[in-house]
Design an enzyme around this catalytic site. Structure first.
Site, PDB file in Angstrom:
ATOM      1  N   HIS A 131     -45.146 -73.021  65.349  1.00  0.00           N
ATOM      2  CA  HIS A 131     -45.967 -72.042  64.626  1.00  0.00           C
ATOM      3  C   HIS A 131     -46.074 -72.444  63.152  1.00  0.00           C
ATOM      4  O   HIS A 131     -47.145 -72.315  62.535  1.00  0.00           O
ATOM      5  CB  HIS A 131     -45.331 -70.656  64.761  1.00  0.00           C
ATOM      6  CG  HIS A 131     -46.226 -69.524  64.379  1.00  0.00           C
ATOM      7  ND1 HIS A 131     -47.502 -69.370  64.870  1.00  0.00           N
ATOM      8  CD2 HIS A 131     -46.034 -68.465  63.547  1.00  0.00           C
ATOM      9  CE1 HIS A 131     -48.049 -68.276  64.364  1.00  0.00           C
ATOM     10  NE2 HIS A 131     -47.173 -67.721  63.540  1.00  0.00           N
TER      11      HIS A 131
ATOM     12  N   HIS B  61     -47.810 -58.695  58.498  1.00  0.00           N
ATOM     13  CA  HIS B  61     -48.110 -60.064  58.927  1.00  0.00           C
ATOM     14  C   HIS B  61     -49.159 -60.063  60.045  1.00  0.00           C
ATOM     15  O   HIS B  61     -50.074 -60.904  60.043  1.00  0.00           O
ATOM     16  CB  HIS B  61     -46.822 -60.739  59.400  1.00  0.00           C
ATOM     17  CG  HIS B  61     -46.992 -62.185  59.768  1.00  0.00           C
ATOM     18  ND1 HIS B  61     -47.625 -63.095  58.952  1.00  0.00           N
ATOM     19  CD2 HIS B  61     -46.626 -62.878  60.872  1.00  0.00           C
ATOM     20  CE1 HIS B  61     -47.635 -64.283  59.531  1.00  0.00           C
ATOM     21  NE2 HIS B  61     -47.038 -64.170  60.706  1.00  0.00           N
TER      22      HIS B  61
ATOM     23  N   GLU C 250     -28.809 -79.144  57.604  1.00  0.00           N
ATOM     24  CA  GLU C 250     -29.095 -78.964  56.176  1.00  0.00           C
ATOM     25  C   GLU C 250     -29.110 -80.308  55.447  1.00  0.00           C
ATOM     26  O   GLU C 250     -30.004 -80.574  54.637  1.00  0.00           O
ATOM     27  CB  GLU C 250     -28.045 -78.033  55.560  1.00  0.00           C
ATOM     28  CG  GLU C 250     -28.132 -77.895  54.054  1.00  0.00           C
ATOM     29  CD  GLU C 250     -29.403 -77.250  53.561  1.00  0.00           C
ATOM     30  OE1 GLU C 250     -29.670 -77.336  52.354  1.00  0.00           O
ATOM     31  OE2 GLU C 250     -30.144 -76.657  54.376  1.00  0.00           O
TER      32      GLU C 250
END
Length: 323
Positions: free
Chosen positions: A300, A242, A68
Site C-alpha cells: 500500500h 483517511h 532498523e
C-alpha cells in the site's frame, strides 16, 4: 555516468521507502534505541535475543534491531549518492543541462531527512516526526525522479494543455500528497485497525463514536509513542478522515483522467494512473478486511509512491515545454 548514478539513487530511494515502511509497520522503529549505532555498536550486538545491555533499559530484540539498522545503512548510502550527484552537477558532468538548484536542494533535503531519522528514535517515534520522515522519503524520491526526467529526451509529440486542466492537475497532486500524509498519520498513530475489519462501515456502523479533536493531537515530545497513546474514538476519527480523503482523492484523479483523455501524448500516463489507482484502492480495502497483513500494508505504501510519481511525471510532461 551521471544518469546511471541517478538511476541507482532512484532504486535505492525506493528500497529506503520500502524498508522504512516495513520497519514502521513491524514496530521496529525503536529496535535500536540510540543513534547512529545500535546499543552503542555499529551493528546489532551479537547477543541473545531479549538481553538487557548495560546502559539501556530496553531489552534487545535482534530481529527489530536488524530491520532498523538495515534501513539506516541503506538510507545513509542513498544520502551519500545524492551528495555525489550534487557535486557532479556542480562540475557540469551531467549529459543534459541540469540547474544546480534542484540537486542542491535535494542534497540539503536528504541531510534534513537524516535529522528526522535521528529524531524518530530520540523522540520515541512521535507521530508528527515519523509522518514527516515518511513524507520526506516520498519527497526525496520525487526530486530524484524529476532530475531524471530533466535528463530525458523531449517528447516527440507535444500538445498544449489548457490552463484549467493544468489547475486540476496541480489540485490532484496536492490532494494525493495530503492523502499520503493522512496515511502516514494513520499508521504512526496505530489507527489502521481502529474500525475493525469493517468496510465501508466502521465498527459495523456508518458513523461510530469519534473524537476529531483527539485525532489531531500532537502530544508532548518526552513520552514513548510506540503502539500509540490515543483512545479508540480518536483513532477511529483518523481512520475515517483517511477514508474520506481517499474518496476525495479518487474523485479528483478520475476527473483528471476524464479531462486529459484527449491529450494523445499523455494517454500511456493516464492508463498507468488508472491501473495504480485501482490497485491502491484494492490494497486499502484488503488492509482493513484482512486486518493489516504486513505484505499488503507495505505494498500500500509502495503503490502510493508509484501513484504519486505517475502524477509527477504527468506534471513534468504538461508543464515542461520541449525546447
Amino acid at each position: 555516468m551521471f544518469r546511471k548514478i541517478l538511476q541507482v539513487s532512484i532504486i535505492l530511494a525506493f528500497i529506503v521507502v520500502i524498508l522504512g515502511a516495513y520497519t514502521r509497520l513491524s514496530d521496529a522503529g525503536l529496535g535500536c534505541p540510540d543513534w547512529p549505532g545500535c546499543y552503542g555498536q555499529l551493528s546489532v550486538p551479537d547477543v541473545k535475543d531479549g538481553t538487557t545491555i548495560q546502559g539501556f533499559s530496553r531489552p534487545l530484540e535482534v530481529a527489530k534491531g536488524w530491520k532498523e539498522m538495515l534501513h539506516r545503512y541503506t538510507a545513509s548510502t542513498l544520502g551519500l549518492i545524492i551528495l555525489i550527484l550534487f557535486f557532479l552537477v556542480l562540475k557540469g558532468k551531467q549529459q543534459r543541462h541540469q540547474s544546480l538548484k534542484l540537486p542542491g536542494f535535494n542534497a540539503f533535503f536528504v541531510i534534513l531527512q537524516g535529522v528526522f531519522g535521528i529524531w524518530t528514535v530520540t523522540l520515541l517515534v512521535h507521530p508528527v516526526i515519523v509522518t514527516l520522515h515518511l513524507m520526506g522519503g516520498f519527497v526525496t524520491t520525487t526530486l530524484l525522479i524529476w532530475m531524471l526526467l530533466n535528463q530525458s529526451k523531449p517528447p516527440a509529440i507535444y500538445q498544449h494543455t489548457l490552463k484549467k486542466h493544468k489547475f486540476i492537475l496541480l489540485i490532484t497532486l496536492g490532494a494525493l500528497s495530503l492523502q499520503i500524509a493522512l496515511g502516514g498519520w494513520t499508521s504512526t498513530n496505530y489507527a489502521a485497525l481502529s474500525c475493525g475489519e469493517y468496510f465501508p462501515k466502521c465498527l459495523n456502523v456508518w458513523w461510530p463514536d469519534m473524537d476529531f479533536s483527539g485525532a489531531l493531537y500532537w502530544g508532548p515530545f518526552e513520552i514513548n509513542y510506540e503502539y500509540g497513546i490515543l483512545e479508540n474514538p480518536a483513532r477511529s476519527a483518523i481512520q475515517m478522515i483517511h477514508r474520506i480523503g481517499a474518496l476525495i482523492t479518487t474523485i479528483f484523479i478520475l476527473l483528471l483522467i476524464y479531462l486529459f483523455r484527449n491529450y494523445t501524448h499523455l494517454r500511456s500516463n493516464l492508463i498507468l494512473i488508472t491501473i495504480l489507482l485501482t490497485i491502491q484502492i484494492t490494497l486499502g480495502i484488503f488492509n482493513v478486511v484482512l486486518l493489516l497483513p504486513i505484505i499488503i500494508a507495505v505494498l500500500h505504501n509502495i503503490v502510493a509512491l508509484l501513484l504519486l510519481l505517475s502524477i509527477v511525471k504527468l506534471v513534468h510532461k504538461t508543464f515542461k515545454v520541449p525546447t
